[in-house]
Every structure is written in structure tokens, then in C-alpha cells.
Design a protein around this motif. Structure first.
Motif, PDB file in Angstrom:
ATOM      1  N   GLN A   1       2.104   6.523  -6.917  1.00  0.00           N
ATOM      2  CA  GLN A   1       1.026   7.406  -7.376  1.00  0.00           C
ATOM      3  C   GLN A   1       1.377   8.872  -7.147  1.00  0.00           C
ATOM      4  O   GLN A   1       1.076   9.731  -7.976  1.00  0.00           O
ATOM      5  CB  GLN A   1      -0.286   7.064  -6.659  1.00  0.00           C
ATOM      6  CG  GLN A   1      -0.913   5.770  -7.109  1.00  0.00           C
ATOM      7  CD  GLN A   1      -2.126   5.388  -6.285  1.00  0.00           C
ATOM      8  OE1 GLN A   1      -2.662   6.198  -5.540  1.00  0.00           O
ATOM      9  NE2 GLN A   1      -2.552   4.137  -6.419  1.00  0.00           N
TER      10      GLN A   1
ATOM     11  N   GLU B   1      -4.917   6.536  -9.338  1.00  0.00           N
ATOM     12  CA  GLU B   1      -5.399   5.153  -9.396  1.00  0.00           C
ATOM     13  C   GLU B   1      -6.229   4.779  -8.180  1.00  0.00           C
ATOM     14  O   GLU B   1      -7.072   3.898  -8.248  1.00  0.00           O
ATOM     15  CB  GLU B   1      -4.221   4.185  -9.529  1.00  0.00           C
ATOM     16  CG  GLU B   1      -3.486   4.299 -10.842  1.00  0.00           C
ATOM     17  CD  GLU B   1      -2.303   3.343 -10.910  1.00  0.00           C
ATOM     18  OE1 GLU B   1      -2.257   2.388 -10.120  1.00  0.00           O
ATOM     19  OE2 GLU B   1      -1.437   3.570 -11.755  1.00  0.00           O
TER      20      GLU B   1
ATOM     21  N   TYR C   1       4.026   1.497  -0.991  1.00  0.00           N
ATOM     22  CA  TYR C   1       4.728   1.532  -2.276  1.00  0.00           C
ATOM     23  C   TYR C   1       3.847   2.117  -3.376  1.00  0.00           C
ATOM     24  O   TYR C   1       4.257   2.982  -4.137  1.00  0.00           O
ATOM     25  CB  TYR C   1       5.190   0.114  -2.640  1.00  0.00           C
ATOM     26  CG  TYR C   1       5.679  -0.029  -4.056  1.00  0.00           C
ATOM     27  CD1 TYR C   1       6.923   0.450  -4.444  1.00  0.00           C
ATOM     28  CD2 TYR C   1       4.883  -0.648  -5.026  1.00  0.00           C
ATOM     29  CE1 TYR C   1       7.375   0.320  -5.748  1.00  0.00           C
ATOM     30  CE2 TYR C   1       5.313  -0.784  -6.323  1.00  0.00           C
ATOM     31  CZ  TYR C   1       6.555  -0.301  -6.680  1.00  0.00           C
ATOM     32  OH  TYR C   1       6.998  -0.425  -7.971  1.00  0.00           O
ATOM     33  N   LYS C   2       2.600   1.633  -3.463  1.00  0.00           N
ATOM     34  CA  LYS C   2       1.675   2.134  -4.493  1.00  0.00           C
ATOM     35  C   LYS C   2       1.346   3.613  -4.266  1.00  0.00           C
ATOM     36  O   LYS C   2       1.223   4.375  -5.229  1.00  0.00           O
ATOM     37  CB  LYS C   2       0.386   1.309  -4.511  1.00  0.00           C
ATOM     38  CG  LYS C   2       0.550  -0.044  -5.126  1.00  0.00           C
ATOM     39  CD  LYS C   2       1.033   0.062  -6.545  1.00  0.00           C
ATOM     40  CE  LYS C   2       0.120  -0.607  -7.492  1.00  0.00           C
ATOM     41  NZ  LYS C   2       0.511  -0.496  -8.883  1.00  0.00           N
ATOM     42  N   SER C   3       1.233   4.031  -3.000  1.00  0.00           N
ATOM     43  CA  SER C   3       0.943   5.442  -2.705  1.00  0.00           C
ATOM     44  C   SER C   3       2.099   6.334  -3.134  1.00  0.00           C
ATOM     45  O   SER C   3       1.885   7.415  -3.692  1.00  0.00           O
ATOM     46  CB  SER C   3       0.676   5.626  -1.209  1.00  0.00           C
ATOM     47  OG  SER C   3      -0.468   4.916  -0.812  1.00  0.00           O
TER      48      SER C   3
ATOM     49  N   ARG D   1       0.843  -1.210   0.000  1.00  0.00           N
ATOM     50  CA  ARG D   1       0.000   0.000   0.000  1.00  0.00           C
ATOM     51  C   ARG D   1       0.882   1.266   0.000  1.00  0.00           C
ATOM     52  O   ARG D   1       0.629   2.201  -0.748  1.00  0.00           O
ATOM     53  CB  ARG D   1      -0.918  -0.012   1.223  1.00  0.00           C
ATOM     54  CG  ARG D   1      -1.657   1.281   1.504  1.00  0.00           C
ATOM     55  CD  ARG D   1      -2.862   1.437   0.602  1.00  0.00           C
ATOM     56  NE  ARG D   1      -3.437   2.765   0.664  1.00  0.00           N
ATOM     57  CZ  ARG D   1      -4.371   3.166   1.495  1.00  0.00           C
ATOM     58  NH1 ARG D   1      -4.842   2.332   2.386  1.00  0.00           N
ATOM     59  NH2 ARG D   1      -4.843   4.387   1.438  1.00  0.00           N
TER      60      ARG D   1
ATOM     61  N   PRO E   1      -4.856   0.487  -3.796  1.00  0.00           N
ATOM     62  CA  PRO E   1      -4.389  -0.668  -4.576  1.00  0.00           C
ATOM     63  C   PRO E   1      -5.236  -1.926  -4.365  1.00  0.00           C
ATOM     64  O   PRO E   1      -5.232  -2.817  -5.201  1.00  0.00           O
ATOM     65  CB  PRO E   1      -2.952  -0.883  -4.081  1.00  0.00           C
ATOM     66  CG  PRO E   1      -2.872  -0.206  -2.774  1.00  0.00           C
ATOM     67  CD  PRO E   1      -3.865   0.920  -2.813  1.00  0.00           C
TER      68      PRO E   1
END
Length: 197
Positions: A65, A72, A60-62, A58, A75
Motif C-alpha cells: 500500500q 485500501e 506485506y500489505k502495508s 499485514r 487487510p
């Protein structure tokens, strides 16, 4: 229920080696962990490991983004939107199937423990006597580990050597039937089984 059985058979027959390897590895890891640690510790470590993976993913994806300035969203949004509620009809169906098995087991236990058939009860007594020796050598978790290894290793070995194994199984089955027939001939008349049974 049939779908679950089918998927389990796919795993133990190693139809998809990656999935089977993961299932075997995880089940063996959990059982070996239970042999070393308490159930509470194993569950806590498993949930902690899962949380570490999901939190890291979470974050990493933030960060990705924020750097790419994309919108997006969460995740795990697709997983969170899935309906995981148990439908009453499905629950009743599984309870009915479970009750069928429970009733069958209760009937068989009554048959064996109340000596409805002496030969079957004597077989159970002999098996339980052998299990006392197994219990003296192995504890429950060791037996589960052995069962797990056998469950994942026997089907592929059987698939590769089916004709030879079937030949030996038939030979053993024939000898057991002959031995049981000789034992039943030596039993007093009232204890003999009839051919109709």
C-alpha cells in the motif's frame, strides 16, 4: 447441528479433495504433535505459527500500500467487521441438543452399570476386558491418530467397494446373531431375553 454434520460428512467422503486433504493433514499434524509435545506446547506453536502468518501478511500489505500509494486500509478489515458473537438463542439450542445426548448417555450408563439387563452388562464387561488389552498396547493419543486415519480413509474405500463390503458385513451380522441366539438358549430361564425385547 445438521449443517455441521453435513460438512463433516463432506470432508470424510472427500467430496472436495482440497478441503479434505487440509482437514486430514491438519488433524493428523495436531495429533502427531500431541504425541510428541505437551498440549500447552502444541497450542503455543499453533498460535505462534498463525500469528507469524497474519503479521507477515499485514506487513506485506502495508508495504504494498505504501509503494502503490493506495488507501485500501487494514487487510483483515472484512474479518474484523464480522459479528462473531454467539447469540443466546443459538447457544441455548446447542445446549439443549447437548443435554439430550448427555441424558441419553446417563440413562444408558445406568442401564448397563446397574445391570438392568444382564446380557447387555455382560457385553459391556467383555468389551471393557478387551479394552484393557488395547490400552496395554496403545496409549490414548495413538488410538486418536488411528481413529483419524480410519475416519478419513474408510468412507472412500467403502464408496468404491460398497457391494462386496455389504455382503461380508451381512454375513458377519448373521453369524453373530446365530451365535448370540445359541448363547441365549443356553442361559437359565430367568436370564433369557424375550422376543418382544
Amino acid at each position: 447441528m445438521a449443517l455441521v454434520t453435513w460438512k463433516m460428512m463432506e470432508l470424510v467422503y472427500w467430496r472436495d479433495p482440497k478441503k479434505s486433504a487440509v482437514a486430514f493433514g491438519m488433524s493428523l499434524l495436531v495429533l502427531l504433535s500431541l504425541a510428541t509435545f505437551s498440549v500447552i506446547s502444541v497450542l503455543s506453536y499453533l498460535l505462534l505459527a498463525l500469528l507469524c502468518v497474519t503479521i507477515t501478511f499485514r506487513i506485506y500489505k502495508s508495504v504494498i500500500q505504501a509503494v502503490q500509494k493506495s488507501g485500501e486500509g487494514h487487510p483483515f478489515k472484512g474479518l474484523m467487521e464480522q459479528d462473531l458473537t454467539v447469540q443466546p438463542e443459538m447457544f441455548r439450542k446447542y445446549v439443549d441438543v447437548f443435554l439430550t445426548y448427555v441424558n441419553r448417555v446417563v440413562k444408558q450408563v445406568r442401564h448397563l452399570l446397574l445391570v438392568e439387563d444382564l446380557v447387555d452388562s455382560l457385553k459391556l464387561a467383555g468389551f471393557m476386558w478387551l479394552m484393557t488389552y488395547v490400552g496395554a498396547v496403545f496409549n490414548g493419543i495413538t488410538i486418536l491418530i488411528l481413529a483419524d486415519v480410519i475416519l478419513f480413509s474408510t468412507p472412500p474405500v467403502y464408496d468404491k467397494n460398497k457391494t462386496q463390503i455389504d455382503k461380508y458385513i451381512e454375513l458377519i451380522r448373521t453369524r453373530v446373531e446365530v451365535t448370540l441366539a445359541k448363547l441365549q438358549d443356553k442361559l437359565p430361564g430367568a436370564l433369557k431375553r424375550t422376543k418382544a425385547e
